[in-house]
Scaffold this motif. Sequence first.
Motif, PDB file in Angstrom:
ATOM      1  N   GLU A  99       0.828  -0.929   0.333  1.00  0.00           N
ATOM      2  CA  GLU A  99      -0.236   0.243   0.289  1.00  0.00           C
ATOM      3  C   GLU A  99       1.190   1.164  -0.118  1.00  0.00           C
ATOM      4  O   GLU A  99       2.164   0.779   0.320  1.00  0.00           O
ATOM      5  CB  GLU A  99      -1.070   0.220   1.820  1.00  0.00           C
ATOM      6  CG  GLU A  99      -2.302   0.711   1.736  1.00  0.00           C
ATOM      7  CD  GLU A  99      -2.699   1.542   2.496  1.00  0.00           C
ATOM      8  OE1 GLU A  99      -2.637   0.562   3.561  1.00  0.00           O
ATOM      9  OE2 GLU A  99      -3.174   2.236   3.169  1.00  0.00           O
ATOM     10  N   ALA A 140       0.653   5.438  -0.136  1.00  0.00           N
ATOM     11  CA  ALA A 140      -0.366   7.297  -0.208  1.00  0.00           C
ATOM     12  C   ALA A 140      -2.066   6.264  -0.466  1.00  0.00           C
ATOM     13  O   ALA A 140      -2.269   6.890  -1.022  1.00  0.00           O
ATOM     14  CB  ALA A 140      -0.018   7.801  -1.189  1.00  0.00           C
ATOM     15  N   GLY A 141      -2.247   5.210   0.438  1.00  0.00           N
ATOM     16  CA  GLY A 141      -3.969   4.722   0.409  1.00  0.00           C
ATOM     17  C   GLY A 141      -4.335   3.757  -0.805  1.00  0.00           C
ATOM     18  O   GLY A 141      -5.376   3.669  -1.291  1.00  0.00           O
ATOM     19  N   GLU A 151      -4.374  13.765  -6.931  1.00  0.00           N
ATOM     20  CA  GLU A 151      -4.613  12.681  -5.921  1.00  0.00           C
ATOM     21  C   GLU A 151      -3.371  11.309  -6.115  1.00  0.00           C
ATOM     22  O   GLU A 151      -2.772  11.454  -7.288  1.00  0.00           O
ATOM     23  CB  GLU A 151      -6.246  11.821  -5.648  1.00  0.00           C
ATOM     24  CG  GLU A 151      -7.059  11.806  -5.883  1.00  0.00           C
ATOM     25  CD  GLU A 151      -7.202  12.907  -4.214  1.00  0.00           C
ATOM     26  OE1 GLU A 151      -5.939  12.105  -3.214  1.00  0.00           O
ATOM     27  OE2 GLU A 151      -7.381  13.908  -4.006  1.00  0.00           O
ATOM     28  N   PRO A 152      -2.517  11.505  -5.116  1.00  0.00           N
ATOM     29  CA  PRO A 152      -1.340  10.445  -5.647  1.00  0.00           C
ATOM     30  C   PRO A 152      -1.340   9.416  -5.826  1.00  0.00           C
ATOM     31  O   PRO A 152      -0.759   9.099  -6.976  1.00  0.00           O
ATOM     32  CB  PRO A 152      -0.897  10.311  -4.106  1.00  0.00           C
ATOM     33  CG  PRO A 152      -1.352  11.288  -2.427  1.00  0.00           C
ATOM     34  CD  PRO A 152      -3.007  11.665  -3.685  1.00  0.00           C
ATOM     35  N   SER A 184       7.957   2.778   1.250  1.00  0.00           N
ATOM     36  CA  SER A 184       7.366   3.332   2.164  1.00  0.00           C
ATOM     37  C   SER A 184       7.820   4.875   2.193  1.00  0.00           C
ATOM     38  O   SER A 184       7.262   5.589   2.805  1.00  0.00           O
ATOM     39  CB  SER A 184       8.315   2.536   3.568  1.00  0.00           C
ATOM     40  OG  SER A 184       9.312   3.445   4.217  1.00  0.00           O
ATOM     41  N   ASP A 208       5.612   6.221  -0.329  1.00  0.00           N
ATOM     42  CA  ASP A 208       4.000   6.801   0.868  1.00  0.00           C
ATOM     43  C   ASP A 208       4.620   8.411   1.836  1.00  0.00           C
ATOM     44  O   ASP A 208       3.554   8.984   1.358  1.00  0.00           O
ATOM     45  CB  ASP A 208       4.222   5.037   2.090  1.00  0.00           C
ATOM     46  CG  ASP A 208       3.039   5.318   2.505  1.00  0.00           C
ATOM     47  OD1 ASP A 208       1.124   4.947   1.972  1.00  0.00           O
ATOM     48  OD2 ASP A 208       2.581   5.736   3.344  1.00  0.00           O
ATOM     49  N   ARG A 209       5.689   8.361   2.850  1.00  0.00           N
ATOM     50  CA  ARG A 209       4.977   8.786   2.995  1.00  0.00           C
ATOM     51  C   ARG A 209       6.173  10.638   2.616  1.00  0.00           C
ATOM     52  O   ARG A 209       5.128  11.420   2.314  1.00  0.00           O
ATOM     53  CB  ARG A 209       7.018   9.277   4.535  1.00  0.00           C
ATOM     54  CG  ARG A 209       6.875   8.339   4.677  1.00  0.00           C
ATOM     55  CD  ARG A 209       7.882   7.628   5.716  1.00  0.00           C
ATOM     56  NE  ARG A 209       8.916   9.039   6.196  1.00  0.00           N
ATOM     57  CZ  ARG A 209      10.113   8.782   6.683  1.00  0.00           C
ATOM     58  NH1 ARG A 209      10.875   7.897   6.197  1.00  0.00           N
ATOM     59  NH2 ARG A 209      10.601  10.354   7.380  1.00  0.00           N
ATOM     60  N   LEU A 245       4.673  10.851  -0.732  1.00  0.00           N
ATOM     61  CA  LEU A 245       2.979  11.334  -1.025  1.00  0.00           C
ATOM     62  C   LEU A 245       2.593  11.985  -0.071  1.00  0.00           C
ATOM     63  O   LEU A 245       0.983  12.782  -0.211  1.00  0.00           O
ATOM     64  CB  LEU A 245       2.781  10.445  -2.335  1.00  0.00           C
ATOM     65  CG  LEU A 245       3.806   9.944  -3.249  1.00  0.00           C
ATOM     66  CD1 LEU A 245       3.938   8.826  -3.971  1.00  0.00           C
ATOM     67  CD2 LEU A 245       3.859  11.309  -4.065  1.00  0.00           C
ATOM     68  N   ARG A 246       2.241  11.861   1.192  1.00  0.00           N
ATOM     69  CA  ARG A 246       1.877  12.840   1.705  1.00  0.00           C
ATOM     70  C   ARG A 246       1.742  13.876   2.637  1.00  0.00           C
ATOM     71  O   ARG A 246       1.681  14.533   3.393  1.00  0.00           O
ATOM     72  CB  ARG A 246       2.005  11.412   2.947  1.00  0.00           C
ATOM     73  CG  ARG A 246       0.981  10.318   2.928  1.00  0.00           C
ATOM     74  CD  ARG A 246       1.444   9.056   3.867  1.00  0.00           C
ATOM     75  NE  ARG A 246       0.888   7.837   3.399  1.00  0.00           N
ATOM     76  CZ  ARG A 246      -0.411   6.935   3.658  1.00  0.00           C
ATOM     77  NH1 ARG A 246      -2.136   8.100   4.193  1.00  0.00           N
ATOM     78  NH2 ARG A 246      -0.599   6.283   2.882  1.00  0.00           N
ATOM     79  N   MET A 247       2.777  14.225   2.186  1.00  0.00           N
ATOM     80  CA  MET A 247       3.472  15.519   2.396  1.00  0.00           C
ATOM     81  C   MET A 247       3.789  16.207   1.603  1.00  0.00           C
ATOM     82  O   MET A 247       4.138  18.045   1.457  1.00  0.00           O
ATOM     83  CB  MET A 247       4.763  15.119   3.472  1.00  0.00           C
ATOM     84  CG  MET A 247       5.943  14.991   2.823  1.00  0.00           C
ATOM     85  SD  MET A 247       7.613  14.814   4.038  1.00  0.00           S
ATOM     86  CE  MET A 247       7.380  13.793   4.978  1.00  0.00           C
TER      87      MET A 247
END
Lengths: 87, 233
Positions: free
Chosen positions: A11, A13-14, B176-177, B202, B205-206, B208-210
Motif C-alpha cells: 500500500e 499513499a492509500g 491525487e497521489p 515506504s 508513501d511518506r 506522497l503524504r507530504m
Amino acid sequence: MKIKPGYLLREVAGNYIVVAIGEEAVDFNGVITVNDVGAFIWKKLEAGAEPEEIVKAILSEYDVDEKAAAADTADFIEKLRKAELLV
Amino acid sequence: MKLHRIADLYVGIDFKYPTMTAQTVKFLSDDRPEIVDIVVWASDESIQNTMKKYPNLTADNCEYLITGSGFYNSLIDFDGLMIHSSSVLYKGAAYLFSADPGTGKSTHTQLWKKAFGDEAEILNDDKPAVRIIDGTAYAYGTPWSGKTDLSINACAPVKGICFLERGTANEIKRVEPGEILKDILKQTIRPSDEQRMDKLLSNLDRLLRMVPVYRLKCNMELEAAHVSFEGMK
C-alpha cells in the motif's frame, strides 16, 4: 493456485499496487494497481486459500451478496491469470 | 577514492573517466568523518560487462551509469529516492518536473530561467536526490545530472512534483497521489531485493503524504513557466 513468487502487494499513499522483485523484475518492470477487494483476494491467495474460501471470507468482511462476491473473485483471479501472476 | 558531500551524506566515489571526474568536483569534501555513508565505484569488470550489453556506450558512459545506480540504490536506505526529473530551485523551494525522456522536462525548466531570471536555478537537470529528513522532503543536486552538467551543490524543500506532457495550451491541475503512482515508480530506480523495495515504497508513501503532485500540459511558450509556478507555489 497461488501468487507467483517475486510479486509484492503493497500500500502506497492509500493505494494498493503490485510490483516485481528479483528475477521477475527483469521481465516485469511495470506496476499493477489493485482495488481494496482485489488486495483482500490477493492476500487470501498468498495464504493459499481456494476460491470458495475466498468468497466466504469476502462475505464476512464486506457487505455484498454471494453472487457479487463470487463474481469479484472470479474476475480478479482471471485478471491475475491473464497477467501470468498465478502458479 | 575521493570523499564527497552529496544529499547531506558522506559519499566516497572512485572514478577515472572524464564525466565523473568533472561532475564530482563541486561535491568534494575536506571533512574527515568517522563514517562514510555510501561508497560507489565502477569496477573494470562491471564497465566491460555493461559495454558488452550496450555496445553504443563508452567506458565513460558506463562509469557514470554504474556509479549513479549505486548511489541512488543506496540513497533508499537513507530515507531517499531518485526522481527522474528536471528540478528548479526558486525562492528557496524546489520544483520537480518529471516525464519520459524527450517530453521536454529540461525545456520547461529552462523556461523558468527565462521567466524568472537568475533567481531560478537548475538544481539538477535529470536526477535529483530526494530525502525525507525530520518530516520534510528535500531535493538535492548530485553529480548525476544527465547529458549536461546542470546541477548545483544545493538543497531545498520540495514544493511540488509535476508530471508534464506536451499540449497546445498550458494547464496545470493538482491530482491525487494514486493518479501518479505508476508514473513516479517508472521514473525512479527500483531495487530488485525485497527489503530495499519495501523501503523505497515506504519512502514514497511518506513523500506522497507530504508533497503535492500535479499534472501539467504545456507548450514551449514563456507562459508555460508562469502557469506551472502559479499552480504549484
